[in-house]
Design a protein around this motif. Sequence first.
Motif, PDB file in Angstrom:
ATOM      1  N   ARG A  66      -6.989   8.729 -11.151  1.00  0.00           N
ATOM      2  CA  ARG A  66      -7.810   8.174 -10.068  1.00  0.00           C
ATOM      3  C   ARG A  66      -7.223   6.875  -9.529  1.00  0.00           C
ATOM      4  O   ARG A  66      -7.319   6.597  -8.338  1.00  0.00           O
ATOM      5  N   PHE A  67      -6.665   6.055 -10.405  1.00  0.00           N
ATOM      6  CA  PHE A  67      -6.121   4.755 -10.013  1.00  0.00           C
ATOM      7  C   PHE A  67      -4.598   4.803 -10.063  1.00  0.00           C
ATOM      8  O   PHE A  67      -4.013   5.475 -10.925  1.00  0.00           O
ATOM      9  N   THR A  68      -3.970   4.063  -9.156  1.00  0.00           N
ATOM     10  CA  THR A  68      -2.518   3.971  -9.134  1.00  0.00           C
ATOM     11  C   THR A  68      -2.119   2.523  -8.910  1.00  0.00           C
ATOM     12  O   THR A  68      -2.587   1.883  -7.965  1.00  0.00           O
ATOM     13  N   ILE A  69      -1.249   2.023  -9.780  1.00  0.00           N
ATOM     14  CA  ILE A  69      -0.766   0.652  -9.651  1.00  0.00           C
ATOM     15  C   ILE A  69       0.662   0.706  -9.117  1.00  0.00           C
ATOM     16  O   ILE A  69       1.505   1.457  -9.618  1.00  0.00           O
ATOM     17  N   THR A  70       0.921  -0.085  -8.076  1.00  0.00           N
ATOM     18  CA  THR A  70       2.240  -0.087  -7.447  1.00  0.00           C
ATOM     19  C   THR A  70       2.616  -1.521  -7.078  1.00  0.00           C
ATOM     20  O   THR A  70       1.774  -2.409  -7.063  1.00  0.00           O
ATOM     21  N   ARG A  71       3.877  -1.694  -6.736  1.00  0.00           N
ATOM     22  CA  ARG A  71       4.337  -3.022  -6.318  1.00  0.00           C
ATOM     23  C   ARG A  71       4.838  -2.976  -4.887  1.00  0.00           C
ATOM     24  O   ARG A  71       5.279  -1.941  -4.394  1.00  0.00           O
ATOM     25  N   ASP A  72       4.734  -4.124  -4.227  1.00  0.00           N
ATOM     26  CA  ASP A  72       5.255  -4.299  -2.870  1.00  0.00           C
ATOM     27  C   ASP A  72       6.225  -5.464  -2.931  1.00  0.00           C
ATOM     28  O   ASP A  72       5.819  -6.625  -3.000  1.00  0.00           O
ATOM     29  N   ASN A  73       7.518  -5.129  -2.916  1.00  0.00           N
ATOM     30  CA  ASN A  73       8.536  -6.171  -3.069  1.00  0.00           C
ATOM     31  C   ASN A  73       8.443  -7.214  -1.967  1.00  0.00           C
ATOM     32  O   ASN A  73       8.521  -8.424  -2.218  1.00  0.00           O
ATOM     33  N   ALA A  74       8.294  -6.743  -0.747  1.00  0.00           N
ATOM     34  CA  ALA A  74       8.332  -7.653   0.391  1.00  0.00           C
ATOM     35  C   ALA A  74       7.185  -8.661   0.353  1.00  0.00           C
ATOM     36  O   ALA A  74       7.349  -9.813   0.758  1.00  0.00           O
ATOM     37  N   GLU A  75       6.043  -8.220  -0.146  1.00  0.00           N
ATOM     38  CA  GLU A  75       4.865  -9.092  -0.158  1.00  0.00           C
ATOM     39  C   GLU A  75       4.664  -9.770  -1.506  1.00  0.00           C
ATOM     40  O   GLU A  75       3.731 -10.554  -1.644  1.00  0.00           O
ATOM     41  N   ASN A  76       5.532  -9.457  -2.474  1.00  0.00           N
ATOM     42  CA  ASN A  76       5.360 -10.001  -3.834  1.00  0.00           C
ATOM     43  C   ASN A  76       3.932  -9.756  -4.317  1.00  0.00           C
ATOM     44  O   ASN A  76       3.237 -10.675  -4.772  1.00  0.00           O
ATOM     45  N   THR A  77       3.531  -8.499  -4.187  1.00  0.00           N
ATOM     46  CA  THR A  77       2.148  -8.114  -4.449  1.00  0.00           C
ATOM     47  C   THR A  77       2.120  -6.868  -5.319  1.00  0.00           C
ATOM     48  O   THR A  77       2.986  -5.995  -5.200  1.00  0.00           O
ATOM     49  N   VAL A  78       1.114  -6.806  -6.169  1.00  0.00           N
ATOM     50  CA  VAL A  78       0.839  -5.597  -6.936  1.00  0.00           C
ATOM     51  C   VAL A  78      -0.496  -5.040  -6.458  1.00  0.00           C
ATOM     52  O   VAL A  78      -1.482  -5.787  -6.392  1.00  0.00           O
ATOM     53  N   ASN A  79      -0.510  -3.786  -6.117  1.00  0.00           N
ATOM     54  CA  ASN A  79      -1.717  -3.137  -5.604  1.00  0.00           C
ATOM     55  C   ASN A  79      -2.292  -2.170  -6.626  1.00  0.00           C
ATOM     56  O   ASN A  79      -1.552  -1.537  -7.390  1.00  0.00           O
ATOM     57  N   LEU A  80      -3.608  -2.070  -6.614  1.00  0.00           N
ATOM     58  CA  LEU A  80      -4.305  -1.090  -7.439  1.00  0.00           C
ATOM     59  C   LEU A  80      -5.111  -0.212  -6.493  1.00  0.00           C
ATOM     60  O   LEU A  80      -6.140  -0.643  -5.978  1.00  0.00           O
ATOM     61  N   GLN A  81      -4.614   0.981  -6.253  1.00  0.00           N
ATOM     62  CA  GLN A  81      -5.323   1.937  -5.419  1.00  0.00           C
ATOM     63  C   GLN A  81      -6.327   2.676  -6.279  1.00  0.00           C
ATOM     64  O   GLN A  81      -5.951   3.306  -7.276  1.00  0.00           O
ATOM     65  N   MET A  82      -7.583   2.584  -5.895  1.00  0.00           N
ATOM     66  CA  MET A  82      -8.653   3.188  -6.693  1.00  0.00           C
ATOM     67  C   MET A  82      -9.323   4.281  -5.866  1.00  0.00           C
ATOM     68  O   MET A  82      -9.947   3.985  -4.840  1.00  0.00           O
ATOM     69  N   ASN A  83      -9.180   5.500  -6.308  1.00  0.00           N
ATOM     70  CA  ASN A  83      -9.785   6.649  -5.633  1.00  0.00           C
ATOM     71  C   ASN A  83     -10.860   7.269  -6.514  1.00  0.00           C
ATOM     72  O   ASN A  83     -10.924   7.002  -7.710  1.00  0.00           O
ATOM     73  N   SER A  84     -11.673   8.099  -5.909  1.00  0.00           N
ATOM     74  CA  SER A  84     -12.738   8.800  -6.648  1.00  0.00           C
ATOM     75  C   SER A  84     -13.540   7.827  -7.502  1.00  0.00           C
ATOM     76  O   SER A  84     -13.805   8.077  -8.682  1.00  0.00           O
ATOM     77  N   LEU A  85     -13.937   6.739  -6.897  1.00  0.00           N
ATOM     78  CA  LEU A  85     -14.653   5.706  -7.634  1.00  0.00           C
ATOM     79  C   LEU A  85     -15.993   6.206  -8.128  1.00  0.00           C
ATOM     80  O   LEU A  85     -16.669   7.008  -7.467  1.00  0.00           O
ATOM     81  N   GLU A  86     -16.362   5.703  -9.295  1.00  0.00           N
ATOM     82  CA  GLU A  86     -17.610   6.083  -9.961  1.00  0.00           C
ATOM     83  C   GLU A  86     -18.433   4.823 -10.184  1.00  0.00           C
ATOM     84  O   GLU A  86     -17.877   3.720 -10.281  1.00  0.00           O
ATOM     85  N   PRO A  87     -19.754   4.974 -10.325  1.00  0.00           N
ATOM     86  CA  PRO A  87     -20.596   3.786 -10.593  1.00  0.00           C
ATOM     87  C   PRO A  87     -20.130   3.008 -11.822  1.00  0.00           C
ATOM     88  O   PRO A  87     -20.248   1.769 -11.848  1.00  0.00           O
ATOM     89  N   ASP A  88     -19.575   3.682 -12.819  1.00  0.00           N
ATOM     90  CA  ASP A  88     -19.089   2.991 -14.022  1.00  0.00           C
ATOM     91  C   ASP A  88     -17.859   2.126 -13.750  1.00  0.00           C
ATOM     92  O   ASP A  88     -17.452   1.346 -14.620  1.00  0.00           O
ATOM     93  N   ASP A  89     -17.266   2.263 -12.579  1.00  0.00           N
ATOM     94  CA  ASP A  89     -16.141   1.399 -12.214  1.00  0.00           C
ATOM     95  C   ASP A  89     -16.608   0.042 -11.679  1.00  0.00           C
ATOM     96  O   ASP A  89     -15.782  -0.835 -11.426  1.00  0.00           O
ATOM     97  N   THR A  90     -17.905  -0.119 -11.507  1.00  0.00           N
ATOM     98  CA  THR A  90     -18.444  -1.380 -11.007  1.00  0.00           C
ATOM     99  C   THR A  90     -18.136  -2.512 -11.981  1.00  0.00           C
ATOM    100  O   THR A  90     -18.459  -2.419 -13.165  1.00  0.00           O
ATOM    101  N   ALA A  91     -17.492  -3.547 -11.478  1.00  0.00           N
ATOM    102  CA  ALA A  91     -17.087  -4.675 -12.319  1.00  0.00           C
ATOM    103  C   ALA A  91     -16.397  -5.715 -11.451  1.00  0.00           C
ATOM    104  O   ALA A  91     -16.069  -5.462 -10.288  1.00  0.00           O
TER     105      ALA A  91
END
Length: 125
Positions: A66-91
Amino acid sequence: VQLQASGGGLVQAGGSLRLSCTASGRSFNGYTIGWFRQAPGMEREFVASLKWNSRHAYYTDSVKGRFTITRDNAENTVNLQMNSLEPDDTAVYYCAADRGIITSSRANANAYDYWGQGTLVTVSS
């Protein structure tokens, strides 16, 4: 290194959000970046990590597929793409970074020295 987490919000179950963790003042080169979350009344728990140089990603079982962690070299950023979110993901989601993370400690919050301020994710049912 100073970390800035962003991208949280309110979403319905089944929806998606993308969180970002940006480093200021220093490149992520050589760091492991982790995402953790803390629900109300609960302990902080590991979500995912990425070793910047190797791009090796690691996930807790509850978010695999459901979740994918990736990096963006140009932006010096790490992204966490969260799909199919569930109420238990609330935090509140936190990003963290450290240069000295070894494989056995990547899911241990105490192993990370640098933390962002947290961004709230709320998933409604």
